[in-house]
Design an enzyme around this catalytic site. Sequence first.
Site, PDB file in Angstrom:
ATOM      1  N   ARG A   1     -18.676  -8.925  -5.098  1.00 37.22           N
ATOM      2  CA  ARG A   1     -18.616  -8.545  -3.676  1.00 37.22           C
ATOM      3  C   ARG A   1     -19.599  -7.423  -3.363  1.00 37.22           C
ATOM      4  O   ARG A   1     -20.159  -7.357  -2.279  1.00 37.22           O
ATOM      5  CB  ARG A   1     -17.191  -8.183  -3.279  1.00 37.22           C
TER       6      ARG A   1
ATOM      7  N   ASP B   1      -9.600   1.280  -8.681  1.00 36.84           N
ATOM      8  CA  ASP B   1      -9.556   2.738  -8.541  1.00 36.84           C
ATOM      9  C   ASP B   1      -8.650   3.179  -7.395  1.00 36.84           C
ATOM     10  O   ASP B   1      -8.165   4.303  -7.387  1.00 36.84           O
ATOM     11  CB  ASP B   1     -10.983   3.263  -8.330  1.00 36.84           C
ATOM     12  N   GLY B   2      -8.415   2.269  -6.434  1.00 39.59           N
ATOM     13  CA  GLY B   2      -7.608   2.618  -5.267  1.00 39.59           C
ATOM     14  C   GLY B   2      -6.191   3.014  -5.660  1.00 39.59           C
ATOM     15  O   GLY B   2      -5.591   3.908  -5.056  1.00 39.59           O
TER      16      GLY B   2
ATOM     17  N   SER C   1      -5.307  -1.779 -12.547  1.00 43.03           N
ATOM     18  CA  SER C   1      -5.645  -2.096 -11.173  1.00 43.03           C
ATOM     19  C   SER C   1      -7.073  -1.622 -10.923  1.00 43.03           C
ATOM     20  O   SER C   1      -7.829  -1.386 -11.869  1.00 43.03           O
ATOM     21  CB  SER C   1      -4.659  -1.366 -10.259  1.00 43.03           C
TER      22      SER C   1
ATOM     23  N   GLN D   1       0.846  -1.188   0.000  1.00 44.78           N
ATOM     24  CA  GLN D   1       0.000   0.000   0.000  1.00 44.78           C
ATOM     25  C   GLN D   1       0.888   1.247   0.000  1.00 44.78           C
ATOM     26  O   GLN D   1       1.943   1.263   0.648  1.00 44.78           O
ATOM     27  CB  GLN D   1      -0.883  -0.023   1.239  1.00 44.78           C
TER      28      GLN D   1
ATOM     29  N   GLY E   1     -13.522   5.174  -2.652  1.00 42.96           N
ATOM     30  CA  GLY E   1     -13.554   3.800  -2.156  1.00 42.96           C
ATOM     31  C   GLY E   1     -12.611   3.546  -0.998  1.00 42.96           C
ATOM     32  O   GLY E   1     -12.590   2.441  -0.447  1.00 42.96           O
TER      33      GLY E   1
ATOM     34  N   GLY F   1      -9.290  -4.226 -11.065  1.00 46.27           N
ATOM     35  CA  GLY F   1      -9.766  -4.327  -9.689  1.00 46.27           C
ATOM     36  C   GLY F   1     -11.135  -4.963  -9.623  1.00 46.27           C
ATOM     37  O   GLY F   1     -11.570  -5.642 -10.565  1.00 46.27           O
TER      38      GLY F   1
HETATM   39  N1  LIG Z   1       1.295  -5.259  -3.694  1.00 40.03           N
HETATM   40  C1  LIG Z   1       0.294  -4.807  -2.940  1.00 40.03           C
HETATM   41  N2  LIG Z   1      -0.125  -5.508  -1.879  1.00 40.03           N
HETATM   42  C2  LIG Z   1      -1.154  -5.107  -1.129  1.00 40.03           C
HETATM   43  N3  LIG Z   1      -1.855  -3.965  -1.340  1.00 40.03           N
HETATM   44  C3  LIG Z   1      -1.500  -3.236  -2.386  1.00 40.03           C
HETATM   45  C4  LIG Z   1      -0.420  -3.597  -3.249  1.00 40.03           C
HETATM   46  N4  LIG Z   1      -0.317  -2.669  -4.205  1.00 40.03           N
HETATM   47  C5  LIG Z   1      -1.292  -1.751  -3.960  1.00 40.03           C
HETATM   48  N5  LIG Z   1      -1.982  -2.084  -2.868  1.00 40.03           N
HETATM   49  C6  LIG Z   1      -3.150  -1.407  -2.269  1.00 40.03           C
HETATM   50  O1  LIG Z   1      -4.342  -2.117  -2.595  1.00 40.03           O
HETATM   51  C7  LIG Z   1      -5.453  -1.251  -2.493  1.00 40.03           C
HETATM   52  C8  LIG Z   1      -6.563  -1.662  -3.443  1.00 40.03           C
HETATM   53  O2  LIG Z   1      -6.102  -1.613  -4.730  1.00 40.03           O
HETATM   54  P1  LIG Z   1      -6.995  -1.386  -5.998  1.00 40.03           P
HETATM   55  O3  LIG Z   1      -7.947  -0.290  -5.831  1.00 40.03           O
HETATM   56  O4  LIG Z   1      -6.063  -1.288  -7.112  1.00 40.03           O
HETATM   57  O5  LIG Z   1      -7.818  -2.748  -6.149  1.00 40.03           O
HETATM   58  P2  LIG Z   1      -9.307  -3.100  -5.769  1.00 40.03           P
HETATM   59  O6  LIG Z   1      -9.622  -2.562  -4.428  1.00 40.03           O
HETATM   60  O7  LIG Z   1      -9.440  -4.548  -5.991  1.00 40.03           O
HETATM   61  O8  LIG Z   1     -10.171  -2.396  -6.888  1.00 40.03           O
HETATM   62  P3  LIG Z   1     -11.397  -1.399  -6.784  1.00 40.03           P
HETATM   63  O9  LIG Z   1     -10.839  -0.155  -6.151  1.00 40.03           O
HETATM   64  O10 LIG Z   1     -11.819  -1.204  -8.197  1.00 40.03           O
HETATM   65  O11 LIG Z   1     -12.402  -2.103  -5.949  1.00 40.03           O
HETATM   66  C9  LIG Z   1      -4.905   0.123  -2.755  1.00 40.03           C
HETATM   67  O12 LIG Z   1      -5.245   0.937  -1.662  1.00 40.03           O
HETATM   68  C10 LIG Z   1      -3.395  -0.047  -2.828  1.00 40.03           C
HETATM   69  O13 LIG Z   1      -2.740   0.862  -2.001  1.00 40.03           O
END
Ligand SMILES: Nc1ncnc2c1ncn2[C@@H]1O[C@H](COP(=O)(O)OP(=O)(O)OP(=O)(O)O)[C@@H](O)[C@H]1O
Length: 535
Positions: A319, A209-210, A207, A185, A513, A239
Amino acid sequence: MDRATELRAEFTDAATGRLRFSVTLTDSCLSVRKIGGSPVWQHGHALELGLGDCVGCRACRSEDEADTAAYLSAYFYPVRRSWTGAPAGRQRVEHRFRVLTGEDARANLEEAERWARAVRHRASQRVQGLRDGVEFSRVCVSRSVMVLVNPQSGRGQAMSLYTGPVLSMLTEANISHTLITTEHQNHARELVRNADLSQWSAIVILSGDGLLFEVINGLMEREDWDEAIRTPLGILPGGSGNALAASVHHYTQAGPALGEDLLLSCCFLLCKGLVCPLDIVSVRLSSGPRLFSFLSLAWGFVADVDIESERFRHVGAMRFLVGTLLRLASLRTYQGRLAFLPAREDSKSSSISSSPASHPRSLFCPSVQCISHVQRQNSNQHECTSENTRHNSNSDDFLLSEKLPGNLLSPIGDPVPTDWTIEKEQDFVLVLATCHSHLAEELMVSPDAQPDDGHLHLLYVTAGISRPALLRLFLAMEKGTHLTCECPHLIYRRVRALRLEPITKPGVITVDGEQVEYGPIQAQVHKGYARIICG
Ligand SMILES: Nc1ncnc2c1ncn2[C@@H]1O[C@H](COP(=O)(O)OP(=O)(O)OP(=O)(O)O)[C@@H](O)[C@H]1O
């Protein structure tokens, strides 16, 4: 069409070299006509391949040293049609020809390269400069593109999406890029905060939106934030929500696309490389920190579902459905105060109902009456409007807010400016403000949103709505028809800024989100401050 710009030649098929084709390149298409052969082709039918669907074209020598011919490959991603004729995502079509002008291998390769250059050049010209008032420019791809992949996003499939369709299309489009996988993160945030941005022509996120939220905030934390935030950003859905990717696809006016169809569509737009302005929202929390958002601010039902459904991440986009059903079963209300600055065209009408033309003020009269009452009280106390709001606080928070011009917010402890609308203190089921059409691939919350319309699309649902009615609203959001449901508890406004003060405690507020500090929060949209690869 200007016939002088036409290229015409005879090639054979790449597989056998026996079928002969007359190939014509115009400004708008590659036309392929078979010479002799089957009746369909004999009747003068030519295959017309629109250059607007072409991402690239390459020439190469044969792998067989003894073969002096060269080969020409053109890559098209035309929109597929369903049996009803409705658009149903893009599909890859490769056309490969054998180029043989004589026995000189070098001359054959030069001829194939001349054609490849001409196809690429004309394909890149087939773009609209302006659509729906949004101006597009082109990414300069002379430098490499940074592709950030979060291997943990969604169901953990982002890397396989990269090594599959994404890498294939980027290679076809000859887009040089560097893959960076995030390890934890805030990795992306730190990376873009310290990167030498002059090396990159764009930052692409594969990825959810996060990760884009991290990138935007990392860019805004830089000393050169003003220039850094102009770096073209691209989004590829990897994501579970993929709200921005779904919105970017929606803006192309193509039919709905999910999963791999959505990925192909966004990757196609990336290869076309058109850039349009993107609204950025500055969000201020009560304790001082300031965030930058590109997507949404949520409180109540939507925020709860987003955070509670994290534990079902392994089921991907499902989900949200599971989370919605669970939260519906234990439906609750949230008490709070809401105030907002209506968008300019909205400020004339008191509220926009779900069907403004047929019911100009039928649904939301109670809140309208309350608005004018409270506003009068407020205006007696302060003679300050949003346009002339001055920072009367010495806190760092307000110094930071100078980052973006035209501050519309007053300090959270002070009353809002007099031209704001103040809702009465009441119970809400949800409050949601979005910049884009979609909140997830199958959740079209603001169908009319545009990437740089300068609006926050504010939807809120007041207490008293039944579970079935709320479920109907969410089901209608799949197609974006909820605003025509005439639900008296749903209110939709276009606003430029808002303040939310939750009274119910504890609770959840999310920005793009991501869960943020719970308490009073303000947000203001900055029109077209960033840039997104759109189409
Ligand atoms: N290698 C990693 N391991 C764990 N967390 C990570 C890693 N790289 C990024 N993150 C964190 O994971 C979180 C979620 O990422 P992301 O939004 O890309 O995916 P998502 O939650 O599956 O998708 P969405 O936001 O569309 O639901 C982000 O806050 C990011 O900081």
